[in-house]
Design an enzyme around this catalytic site. Structure first.
Site, mmCIF file in Angstrom:
data_model
loop_
_atom_site.group_PDB
_atom_site.id
_atom_site.type_symbol
_atom_site.label_atom_id
_atom_site.label_comp_id
_atom_site.label_asym_id
_atom_site.label_seq_id
_atom_site.Cartn_x
_atom_site.Cartn_y
_atom_site.Cartn_z
ATOM 1 N N HIS A 1 -6.831 -6.596 0.829
ATOM 2 C CA HIS A 1 -5.690 -5.696 0.666
ATOM 3 C C HIS A 1 -4.555 -6.090 1.602
ATOM 4 O O HIS A 1 -4.753 -6.256 2.808
ATOM 5 C CB HIS A 1 -6.143 -4.261 0.950
ATOM 6 N N SER B 1 0.842 -1.194 0.000
ATOM 7 C CA SER B 1 0.000 0.000 0.000
ATOM 8 C C SER B 1 0.884 1.252 0.000
ATOM 9 O O SER B 1 1.752 1.385 -0.850
ATOM 10 C CB SER B 1 -0.966 -0.042 1.182
#
Length: 539
Positions: A357, A226
């Site tokens: 994620h 990320s």
């Protein structure tokens, strides 16, 4: 006007104290190894004409308008990209500090930096694998990156680095905080991603000068997921001592092409990424509404990492992450790897099942371990594979109007590996891929680059066997029952299954005598049966 950037200072004497698991390093005055930026002495124009280009800029065209033709020339072209990326995207990474001191132990690393009359410090923790060292190490940003269990099982240490101690989030652009800004000022135009990269380089400084008692000085990787994936990507691009870069699900501001993001529905917009945190340099604010004015794009940042190891991991299940634009940037950057004869050193994977994620994914464990073994341990072969999610497959042919040159010269030592990711032209070599396709004045040869359960990656080499230049080409082939092309690059196809014809793109139809071009594809289905009936023809 020309100027030189980041000229390394000469090394000063360093004192090393080695006792048990602790190594104390003292450097004063301090300069980074020249390997941090090999093109530091290249002259780069102080200003360049405005840009307006909707396609990805040509990474091989220098600022003076000439094209790179040798591997030696690439170093200074890379320095141009380095400089333009600092000016327009990330902000400046300062010249090496006057002094760096620190310690390396089996449990932590301390870093003390003095530059421009100011001082700061930070630290990172160390987690060693089993066995006897010294060990290579992977710097993991913020506790999120490639699977640390796999990293340690492969034989590499994990350095846990909190980038917020160097560049804190939650601050305004005119009041940035952290170790980097302690020295270079809270109003510095350098964004957090570059400040984090600076911190990574200072960790490497300490490791490099520690004598190798705990951690090896010649095997360092970096990873993050990320926002930390954005940071790992920038760190790998701006420090050539990093042997393996592994960004995970980096999203806008990371690997995905800025020009692609602007057109990819659902991805985080450029102005959103710029405004969410001061990740990108202040200057990038001028381009959020018009990325076509950017003098660089992220495929060239990928190219800055070449020929070193790069494994890009992306998540196609979260629209916000812009995986289609990520595949475009990776495919474009792979052309730099191919031009340098290092196609096997870049891998890309977005064809994964789990959509969570930053999750640990089984599909990544194998190539992750292979990458660590090849680039950090010097054993085995690089994975050299592109596995692009069919639902998020970008088409490089729609994003460029430039060709990939075959650069001459040895270009220095290249890490191991023997599998080719997608590319444009085939560098000269002694081995010819298997195949017997003929037709007209060209031949077409097929090889399977890689395979996995339910799919494979293929490559076709088109060779001009005539005395004159080839003006256009077309390859016919027949896929086996159950096989279907899911993604194709460097060619235009009619059909995806059964009898398929692939013809040249507008930029790779002209093939000089005794020269080659290639096109590649990924396909679903059983890889045990190669496409048959391969023939090549030319108008």
């Amino acid at each position: 006007m020309y100027f030189h950037r980041h000229r390394p200072r000469a090394w000063a004497a360093a004192a090393f104290v080695v006792a048990a698991s602790l190594v104390t390093t003292t450097l004063s005055p301090r300069a980074a190894s020249a390997d941090e930026h090999n093109g530091a002495d290249c002259a780069v124009p102080g200003s360049v004409p405005p840009v307006s280009e909707s396609l990805l800029p040509d990474p091989f065209t220098k600022l003076d308008g000439t094209r790179v033709s040798s591997k030696a020339e690439w170093e200074c072209r890379r320095a141009e990209i380095h400089e333009l990326a600092e000016r327009s995207v990330y902000g400046e990474k300062p010249a090496p500090p006057d002094s760096v001191t620190g310690t390396v132990s089996s449990s932590d690393i301390t870093v003390n930096v003095t530059d421009q009359g100011r001082s700061t410090s930070f630290s990172a923790s160390v987690d060693l694998p089993s066995g006897s060292g010294p060990f290579p190490a992977v710097i993991v940003y913020g506790g999120f990156g490639a699977d640390t269990d796999t990293i340690k099982a492969a034989g590499a240490a994990v350095i846990s680095y909190d980038p917020f101690t160097v560049g804190a989030e939650g601050t305004s652009r005119n009041n940035k905080q952290g170790a980097f800004y302690d020295i270079y000022g809270s109003s510095s135009g350098t964004g957090l991603l570059m400040s984090w990269a600076w911190g990574t380089s200072r960790i490497i400084d300490v490791i490099e000068q520690s004598g190798g008692g705990v951690l090896r000085t010649d095997g360092t990787g970096v990873t993050g997921c990320s926002r930390y994936g954005k940071g790992a990507f920038v760190a790998g691009a701006f420090d050539q001592r990093i042997d393996l870069t592994m960004p995970v699900e980096s999203g806008t501001g990371g690997v995905p092409a800025f020009r692609g993001i602007a057109q990819e529905s659902g991805s985080q917009p450029l102005d959103s990424a710029y405004g969410e945190q001061p990740w990108l340099g202040d200057a990038f604010g001028s381009y959020t509404g018009d990325p076509s004015a950017l003098p660089v794009d992220t495929h060239e940042i990928v190219g800055m990492i070449a020929p070193r190891g790069l494994f890009v991991m992306e998540n196609p299940h979260v629209e916000w992450l812009g995986a289609r634009s990520g595949s475009v940037a990776a495919l474009g950057g792979a052309e730099v790897y191919k031009a340098l004869g290092a196609e096997e050193n870049i891998s890309y994977s977005s064809d994964v099942q789990d959509g969570t994620h930053c999750a640990t994914r089984s599909e990544w464990r194998g190539p992750l371990r292979q990458s660590i073994e090849a680039f950090l341990l010097g054993t085995g072969e690089a994975p050299g594979v592109f596995r692009i999610s069919p639902g998020k497959a970008g088409d490089l042919s729609g994003w460029r109007n430039w060709r990939t040159p075959t650069l001459t010269g040895d270009g220095g030592e290249e890490p191991p590996g023997d599998e080719d990711p997608p590319g444009d032209e085939d560098p000269p070599g002694d081995e010819e891929p298997p195949g017997d396709g003929t037709g007209g004045v060209c031949t077409a040869d097929y090889r399977t680059v890689n395979s996995w359960s339910g799919g494979f990656q293929g490559e076709v080499t088109v060779r001009n066997d005539s005395a004159g230049a080839l003006d256009g080409w077309a390859v016919d082939m027949t896929l086996a029952s159950g096989q279907s092309i899911s993604n194709l690059w460097n060619g235009e196809s009619t059909g995806t299954s059964g009898s398929v014809t692939v013809s040249n793109t507008p930029w790779n139809g002209t093939v000089a005598a005794d020269s080659t071009v290639t096109f590649g594809f990924t396909a679903t289905g059983d890889s045990s049966t190669e496409p048959g009936g391969i023939t090549c023809s030319s108008p």
